[in-house]
Design a protein around this motif. Sequence first.
Motif, PDB file in Angstrom:
ATOM      1  N   THR A 106      -3.152  11.325  -6.523  1.00 44.20           N
ATOM      2  CA  THR A 106      -3.241  11.599  -5.096  1.00 44.20           C
ATOM      3  C   THR A 106      -4.298  12.662  -4.847  1.00 44.20           C
ATOM      4  O   THR A 106      -4.369  13.660  -5.569  1.00 44.20           O
ATOM      5  CB  THR A 106      -1.884  12.087  -4.566  1.00 44.20           C
ATOM      6  OG1 THR A 106      -0.935  11.054  -4.767  1.00 44.20           O
ATOM      7  CG2 THR A 106      -1.947  12.444  -3.094  1.00 44.20           C
ATOM      8  N   LEU A 163      -7.272   2.622  -1.148  1.00 41.71           N
ATOM      9  CA  LEU A 163      -6.788   4.000  -1.072  1.00 41.71           C
ATOM     10  C   LEU A 163      -7.872   4.991  -1.483  1.00 41.71           C
ATOM     11  O   LEU A 163      -8.002   6.064  -0.896  1.00 41.71           O
ATOM     12  CB  LEU A 163      -5.543   4.185  -1.945  1.00 41.71           C
ATOM     13  CG  LEU A 163      -4.272   3.496  -1.477  1.00 41.71           C
ATOM     14  CD1 LEU A 163      -3.186   3.572  -2.557  1.00 41.71           C
ATOM     15  CD2 LEU A 163      -3.769   4.090  -0.176  1.00 41.71           C
ATOM     16  N   LYS A 183      -7.493   8.784  -0.098  1.00 43.22           N
ATOM     17  CA  LYS A 183      -6.089   9.141  -0.327  1.00 43.22           C
ATOM     18  C   LYS A 183      -5.796   9.348  -1.813  1.00 43.22           C
ATOM     19  O   LYS A 183      -4.908  10.112  -2.161  1.00 43.22           O
ATOM     20  CB  LYS A 183      -5.163   8.073   0.237  1.00 43.22           C
ATOM     21  CG  LYS A 183      -5.168   8.023   1.751  1.00 43.22           C
ATOM     22  CD  LYS A 183      -4.194   6.995   2.262  1.00 43.22           C
ATOM     23  CE  LYS A 183      -4.165   6.992   3.774  1.00 43.22           C
ATOM     24  NZ  LYS A 183      -3.216   5.990   4.288  1.00 43.22           N
ATOM     25  N   ASP A 205       0.924   4.002  -2.960  1.00 44.68           N
ATOM     26  CA  ASP A 205       0.599   5.377  -2.585  1.00 44.68           C
ATOM     27  C   ASP A 205       1.723   6.319  -3.006  1.00 44.68           C
ATOM     28  O   ASP A 205       1.498   7.371  -3.608  1.00 44.68           O
ATOM     29  CB  ASP A 205       0.347   5.452  -1.079  1.00 44.68           C
ATOM     30  CG  ASP A 205      -0.291   6.753  -0.635  1.00 44.68           C
ATOM     31  OD1 ASP A 205      -0.948   7.426  -1.457  1.00 44.68           O
ATOM     32  OD2 ASP A 205      -0.141   7.094   0.560  1.00 44.68           O
ATOM     33  N   GLN A 257       0.836  -1.202   0.000  1.00 44.91           N
ATOM     34  CA  GLN A 257       0.000   0.000   0.000  1.00 44.91           C
ATOM     35  C   GLN A 257       0.873   1.255   0.000  1.00 44.91           C
ATOM     36  O   GLN A 257       0.606   2.192  -0.745  1.00 44.91           O
ATOM     37  CB  GLN A 257      -0.932  -0.011   1.206  1.00 44.91           C
ATOM     38  CG  GLN A 257      -1.909   1.150   1.214  1.00 44.91           C
ATOM     39  CD  GLN A 257      -2.913   1.041   2.353  1.00 44.91           C
ATOM     40  OE1 GLN A 257      -3.141  -0.028   2.901  1.00 44.91           O
ATOM     41  NE2 GLN A 257      -3.520   2.149   2.703  1.00 44.91           N
ATOM     42  N   ASN A 258       1.924   1.254   0.799  1.00 43.38           N
ATOM     43  CA  ASN A 258       2.834   2.404   0.835  1.00 43.38           C
ATOM     44  C   ASN A 258       3.557   2.587  -0.500  1.00 43.38           C
ATOM     45  O   ASN A 258       3.757   3.718  -0.948  1.00 43.38           O
ATOM     46  CB  ASN A 258       3.836   2.264   1.976  1.00 43.38           C
ATOM     47  CG  ASN A 258       3.204   2.470   3.326  1.00 43.38           C
ATOM     48  OD1 ASN A 258       2.196   3.145   3.464  1.00 43.38           O
ATOM     49  ND2 ASN A 258       3.793   1.876   4.355  1.00 43.38           N
TER      50      ASN A 258
END
Length: 150
Positions: free
Chosen positions: A78, A53, A58, A21, A17-18
């Motif tokens: 984003t 997300l 996000k 993102d 996920q990081n």
Amino acid sequence: MAKQVVGQPRYLKEVNQNIIDRLIIDKGPLTKPQIAALTGLSLPTVNKIVDLLEAENKVRSVGMTGNGVGRRAQLYQTNEDSGNVLTVYISQGTMTCCVVNMVGVVIYRFSVNLNGDKDPTETLITSLERMKQNCVAPAVAIGIGLPGVV
């Protein structure tokens, strides 16, 4: 001996996920197939994570890819308004404070002279409170920078 956490599914999901993102922040807007190709993750994994997300606000869909043959893919970028970061840079007796959105656009900025009689720690706390009052979204992180080797 410490319990090993490497390779456990919940940690892998968080790491993936990081990665996704960060990729969308750095290179967006991107489609899910582009994200899969750039990260080496499977398309089903990317689909789940991007949907998560998006549900967490996000990232957001910003349209579709070009008008070529076949299905058009959604583009994701984003959500710059999903959070604010409070930043502090201290150098040569001055503390520069900024509130930035999730893509680094400065929303609020001020400087404080640290060469006075005030306690620097109290000045920092007061400045953080001032920045938080000027956030337009939830504060999600605080960064403090100092020159030189720390």
